[in-house]
Write a protein that holds these residues in place. Structure first.
Motif, mmCIF file in Angstrom:
data_model
loop_
_atom_site.group_PDB
_atom_site.id
_atom_site.type_symbol
_atom_site.label_atom_id
_atom_site.label_comp_id
_atom_site.label_asym_id
_atom_site.label_seq_id
_atom_site.Cartn_x
_atom_site.Cartn_y
_atom_site.Cartn_z
ATOM 1 N N ARG A 95 -37.567 37.057 -29.029
ATOM 2 C CA ARG A 95 -36.825 36.364 -27.974
ATOM 3 C C ARG A 95 -37.519 35.052 -27.577
ATOM 4 N N ALA A 96 -38.849 35.046 -27.613
ATOM 5 C CA ALA A 96 -39.593 33.820 -27.294
ATOM 6 C C ALA A 96 -39.419 32.761 -28.383
ATOM 7 N N MET A 97 -39.259 33.192 -29.617
ATOM 8 C CA MET A 97 -39.118 32.260 -30.748
ATOM 9 C C MET A 97 -37.689 31.763 -30.940
ATOM 10 N N ALA A 98 -36.726 32.612 -30.628
ATOM 11 C CA ALA A 98 -35.321 32.330 -30.949
ATOM 12 C C ALA A 98 -34.674 31.383 -29.951
ATOM 13 N N PRO A 99 -33.839 30.476 -30.450
ATOM 14 C CA PRO A 99 -33.001 29.715 -29.534
ATOM 15 C C PRO A 99 -32.109 30.695 -28.752
ATOM 16 N N LYS A 100 -31.841 30.389 -27.502
ATOM 17 C CA LYS A 100 -31.089 31.292 -26.612
ATOM 18 C C LYS A 100 -29.767 31.768 -27.208
ATOM 19 N N GLU A 101 -29.085 30.919 -27.973
ATOM 20 C CA GLU A 101 -27.766 31.301 -28.495
ATOM 21 C C GLU A 101 -27.843 32.437 -29.521
ATOM 22 N N TYR A 102 -29.057 32.804 -29.955
ATOM 23 C CA TYR A 102 -29.208 33.887 -30.929
ATOM 24 C C TYR A 102 -29.811 35.158 -30.333
ATOM 25 N N HIS A 103 -30.082 35.162 -29.045
ATOM 26 C CA HIS A 103 -30.710 36.333 -28.424
ATOM 27 C C HIS A 103 -29.864 37.600 -28.579
ATOM 28 N N HIS A 104 -28.550 37.463 -28.636
ATOM 29 C CA HIS A 104 -27.687 38.646 -28.766
ATOM 30 C C HIS A 104 -27.871 39.353 -30.110
ATOM 31 N N LYS A 105 -28.502 38.692 -31.065
ATOM 32 C CA LYS A 105 -28.735 39.280 -32.389
ATOM 33 C C LYS A 105 -29.990 40.144 -32.424
ATOM 34 N N ILE A 106 -30.841 40.033 -31.426
ATOM 35 C CA ILE A 106 -32.151 40.696 -31.413
ATOM 36 C C ILE A 106 -32.039 42.077 -30.768
ATOM 37 N N HIS A 107 -32.547 43.085 -31.491
ATOM 38 C CA HIS A 107 -32.445 44.476 -31.044
ATOM 39 C C HIS A 107 -33.750 45.223 -31.310
ATOM 40 N N LEU A 108 -33.951 46.307 -30.573
ATOM 41 C CA LEU A 108 -35.061 47.234 -30.786
ATOM 42 C C LEU A 108 -34.572 48.318 -31.739
ATOM 43 N N TYR A 109 -35.336 48.651 -32.762
ATOM 44 C CA TYR A 109 -34.890 49.603 -33.785
ATOM 45 C C TYR A 109 -34.355 50.910 -33.185
ATOM 46 N N GLN A 110 -35.075 51.486 -32.273
ATOM 47 C CA GLN A 110 -34.714 52.807 -31.752
ATOM 48 C C GLN A 110 -33.528 52.787 -30.777
#
Length: 153
Positions: A95-110
């Motif tokens: 989330r710190a690395m990603a541009p804000k418009e891509y945050h919805h793509k980031i998930h926790l495996y579990q």
């Protein structure tokens, strides 16, 4: 075609294990998924999969000969539909690395595993327990495949 990136700290244990197992799963079930893995750090860049993960992948008949650690790049956030961190630190770093418009793509495996939604996949580099990591990753595969099929990020 759904594009999935599994991410951990060094990209030599958990994320390549998830990559290899998801690739095998998607082939077995004829799913249209492109799978890759990456690291949040540069520590292991260019190194092969760690021996404990190699052992698991060999047992599963997964070819890891072309898997080498790489650090996530800015372009990965645009390219991949799903970016799945193996623990909370990975997700925070992504989330710190990603541009804000891509945050919805980031998930926790579990997050797809009932009763374990907020739990991390422990790093076997530190725990030494590659079998535990294998069991946790394997349990999430069909749940992630179902989520990819529904295409709801």
């Amino acid at each position: 075609m759904t594009k999935v990136l599994f991410v951990c700290l060094g990209n030599i244990c958990r994320s390549p294990m998830a990559e290899g197992l998801m690739r095998k799963y998607s082939e077995e079930y004829q799913l249209e998924i492109v799978v890759d893995s990456a690291a949040t750090s540069r520590w292991e860049v260019g190194n092969p999969v760690y021996s404990g993960t190699q052992k698991i992948l060999r047992k599963e008949n997964v070819d890891y000969s072309q898997m080498f650690s790489r650090q996530i790049k800015l372009g990965d956030f645009e390219l991949f539909d799903w970016i799945i961190g193996m623990d909370h630190d990975n997700v925070d770093d992504l989330r710190a690395m990603a541009p804000k418009e891509y945050h919805h793509k980031i998930h926790l495996y579990q997050e797809v595993v009932p009763g374990k939604e907020d739990q991390a996949i422990p790093d076997p580099w530190y725990t030494g327990d590659f079998e535990q990591t294998y069991r946790l990753v394997k349990a999430g595969l069909p749940l992630w495949a179902e989520k990819f099929a529904s295409n709801k990020s």
